[in-house]
Design a protein around this motif. Structure first.
Motif, PDB file in Angstrom:
ATOM      1  N   LEU A   1       0.806  -1.219   0.000  1.00  0.00           N
ATOM      2  CA  LEU A   1       0.000   0.000   0.000  1.00  0.00           C
ATOM      3  C   LEU A   1       0.841   1.271   0.000  1.00  0.00           C
ATOM      4  N   TYR A   2       1.981   1.232   0.709  1.00  0.00           N
ATOM      5  CA  TYR A   2       2.823   2.434   0.758  1.00  0.00           C
ATOM      6  C   TYR A   2       3.382   2.769  -0.623  1.00  0.00           C
ATOM      7  N   VAL A   3       3.754   1.740  -1.374  1.00  0.00           N
ATOM      8  CA  VAL A   3       4.271   1.972  -2.730  1.00  0.00           C
ATOM      9  C   VAL A   3       3.202   2.667  -3.571  1.00  0.00           C
ATOM     10  N   LYS A   4       1.963   2.162  -3.477  1.00  0.00           N
ATOM     11  CA  LYS A   4       0.861   2.784  -4.228  1.00  0.00           C
ATOM     12  C   LYS A   4       0.583   4.203  -3.736  1.00  0.00           C
ATOM     13  N   ALA A   5       0.636   4.396  -2.420  1.00  0.00           N
ATOM     14  CA  ALA A   5       0.369   5.726  -1.860  1.00  0.00           C
ATOM     15  C   ALA A   5       1.432   6.729  -2.313  1.00  0.00           C
ATOM     16  N   ARG A   6       2.686   6.308  -2.330  1.00  0.00           N
ATOM     17  CA  ARG A   6       3.777   7.191  -2.764  1.00  0.00           C
ATOM     18  C   ARG A   6       3.640   7.568  -4.239  1.00  0.00           C
ATOM     19  N   LYS A   7       3.013   6.676  -5.014  1.00  0.00           N
ATOM     20  CA  LYS A   7       2.784   6.961  -6.439  1.00  0.00           C
ATOM     21  C   LYS A   7       1.523   7.801  -6.648  1.00  0.00           C
ATOM     22  N   GLY A   8       0.793   8.064  -5.570  1.00  0.00           N
ATOM     23  CA  GLY A   8      -0.434   8.839  -5.675  1.00  0.00           C
ATOM     24  C   GLY A   8      -1.641   8.012  -6.094  1.00  0.00           C
ATOM     25  N   GLU A   9      -1.487   6.682  -6.057  1.00  0.00           N
ATOM     26  CA  GLU A   9      -2.584   5.793  -6.470  1.00  0.00           C
ATOM     27  C   GLU A   9      -3.614   5.589  -5.364  1.00  0.00           C
ATOM     28  N   ILE A  10      -3.236   5.885  -4.106  1.00  0.00           N
ATOM     29  CA  ILE A  10      -4.174   5.778  -2.981  1.00  0.00           C
ATOM     30  C   ILE A  10      -4.241   7.143  -2.294  1.00  0.00           C
ATOM     31  N   PRO A  11      -5.349   7.855  -2.495  1.00  0.00           N
ATOM     32  CA  PRO A  11      -5.482   9.152  -1.810  1.00  0.00           C
ATOM     33  C   PRO A  11      -5.812   8.938  -0.328  1.00  0.00           C
ATOM     34  N   ASP A  12      -5.582   9.928   0.486  1.00  0.00           N
ATOM     35  CA  ASP A  12      -5.929   9.890   1.912  1.00  0.00           C
ATOM     36  C   ASP A  12      -5.327   8.681   2.619  1.00  0.00           C
ATOM     37  N   PHE A  13      -4.051   8.409   2.374  1.00  0.00           N
ATOM     38  CA  PHE A  13      -3.402   7.252   3.003  1.00  0.00           C
ATOM     39  C   PHE A  13      -2.692   7.700   4.277  1.00  0.00           C
ATOM     40  N   THR A  14      -3.054   7.089   5.393  1.00  0.00           N
ATOM     41  CA  THR A  14      -2.524   7.496   6.699  1.00  0.00           C
ATOM     42  C   THR A  14      -1.001   7.384   6.732  1.00  0.00           C
ATOM     43  N   GLY A  15      -0.383   8.464   7.190  1.00  0.00           N
ATOM     44  CA  GLY A  15       1.071   8.508   7.309  1.00  0.00           C
ATOM     45  C   GLY A  15       1.743   9.119   6.093  1.00  0.00           C
ATOM     46  N   ILE A  16       1.028   9.137   4.955  1.00  0.00           N
ATOM     47  CA  ILE A  16       1.589   9.712   3.728  1.00  0.00           C
ATOM     48  C   ILE A  16       0.822  10.983   3.351  1.00  0.00           C
ATOM     49  N   SER A  17      -0.443  10.834   3.015  1.00  0.00           N
ATOM     50  CA  SER A  17      -1.242  11.992   2.594  1.00  0.00           C
ATOM     51  C   SER A  17      -2.378  12.307   3.566  1.00  0.00           C
ATOM     52  N   SER A  18      -2.434  11.567   4.661  1.00  0.00           N
ATOM     53  CA  SER A  18      -3.429  11.804   5.706  1.00  0.00           C
ATOM     54  C   SER A  18      -2.737  11.594   7.050  1.00  0.00           C
ATOM     55  N   PRO A  19      -3.074  12.410   8.054  1.00  0.00           N
ATOM     56  CA  PRO A  19      -2.319  12.355   9.315  1.00  0.00           C
ATOM     57  C   PRO A  19      -2.645  11.149  10.193  1.00  0.00           C
ATOM     58  N   TYR A  20      -1.679  10.797  11.042  1.00  0.00           N
ATOM     59  CA  TYR A  20      -1.905   9.840  12.127  1.00  0.00           C
ATOM     60  C   TYR A  20      -1.588  10.568  13.427  1.00  0.00           C
ATOM     61  N   GLU A  21      -2.566  10.634  14.319  1.00  0.00           N
ATOM     62  CA  GLU A  21      -2.382  11.327  15.591  1.00  0.00           C
ATOM     63  C   GLU A  21      -2.002  10.312  16.664  1.00  0.00           C
ATOM     64  N   VAL A  22      -0.776  10.436  17.133  1.00  0.00           N
ATOM     65  CA  VAL A  22      -0.216   9.491  18.093  1.00  0.00           C
ATOM     66  C   VAL A  22      -0.988   9.540  19.418  1.00  0.00           C
ATOM     67  N   PRO A  23      -1.304   8.379  20.009  1.00  0.00           N
ATOM     68  CA  PRO A  23      -1.967   8.377  21.323  1.00  0.00           C
ATOM     69  C   PRO A  23      -1.116   9.095  22.359  1.00  0.00           C
ATOM     70  N   GLU A  24      -1.769   9.855  23.230  1.00  0.00           N
ATOM     71  CA  GLU A  24      -1.035  10.614  24.241  1.00  0.00           C
ATOM     72  C   GLU A  24      -0.759   9.788  25.489  1.00  0.00           C
ATOM     73  N   LYS A  25      -1.729   8.977  25.922  1.00  0.00           N
ATOM     74  CA  LYS A  25      -1.548   8.160  27.127  1.00  0.00           C
ATOM     75  C   LYS A  25      -2.165   6.780  26.940  1.00  0.00           C
ATOM     76  N   PRO A  26      -1.590   5.976  26.030  1.00  0.00           N
ATOM     77  CA  PRO A  26      -2.144   4.633  25.840  1.00  0.00           C
ATOM     78  C   PRO A  26      -1.916   3.778  27.081  1.00  0.00           C
ATOM     79  N   GLU A  27      -2.838   2.892  27.363  1.00  0.00           N
ATOM     80  CA  GLU A  27      -2.648   1.973  28.488  1.00  0.00           C
ATOM     81  C   GLU A  27      -1.471   1.035  28.247  1.00  0.00           C
TER      82      GLU A  27
END
Length: 197
Positions: free
Chosen positions: A145-171
């Protein structure tokens, strides 16, 4: 618009009774992290270990759920929010049945994960952050999926073209690339130490 003629139906058996029959405390193990971080693999390993202990579980996986319950949703921010809302509701129903639920979803937005936490009873939502760096996830890229996302074949891909919000206090915070076995042991030991099992 909400229908005013829908009334909640109470059951004769309650969560405590269903949990007692299973000799466990219900909870939702919510696995979050980037695609390729190992969420599903670790969740699978945890479920196997819990089965060996004769515990009652159910594993909900992001891709599997999108084949059925959420097949009408895409990957826009709005659809991602609805995807997680539905899974939160389903996870909560399994917990009400007295189960240990393992939910493995990228769930990139902090607010959505907190909404799921509020659906669960106090102490039943356990956020498990599988903290693998983007570079590591891209190297693994088990689905290509990352290869496709880097080529622009997958829009809104988390970590590439869409954000990932890191947990602040995971158990539970799994980082430093422990083995699958070690990661699963950390999670099972947490459940034991906190008297879920």
């Amino acid at each position: 618009m909400k229908n005013k003629n829908i009334v909640w139906h109470d059951h004769q058996l309650n969560k405590e009774e269903r949990s007692a029959m299973k000799a466990q405390k219900p909870c939702i193990l919510w696995f979050t992290g980037l695609s390729g971080s190992g969420k599903s693999t670790i969740a699978n390993a945890v479920e196997v270990k819990l089965a060996e202990l004769k515990k009652h579980t159910y594993l909900l996986d992001g891709d599997n759920v999108r084949h059925g319950l959420n097949k009408d949703l895409g990957f826009s921010d709005t659809d991602r929010v609805e995807n997680i809302r539905r899974i939160g509701e389903v996870s909560n129903l399994f917990a009400d049945a007295g189960m240990i639920v393992l939910s493995a979803f990228i769930s990139p937005f902090r607010e959505d994960r907190e909404i799921v936490r509020t659906l669960a009873q106090e102490g039943e939502f356990i956020e498990v952050f599988i903290d693998a760096p983007l570079e590591v996830c891209e190297q693994r890229d088990p689905k290509g999926l990352y290869v496709k996302a880097r080529k622009g074949e997958i829009p809104d891909f988390t970590g590439i073209s869409s954000p990932y919000e890191v947990p602040e206090k995971p158990e539970i915070h799994i980082k430093g690339e422990p083995s699958i076995e070690e990661s699963a042991d950390i999670i099972v030991n947490y459940l034991h130490d906190k008297n879920y099992i």
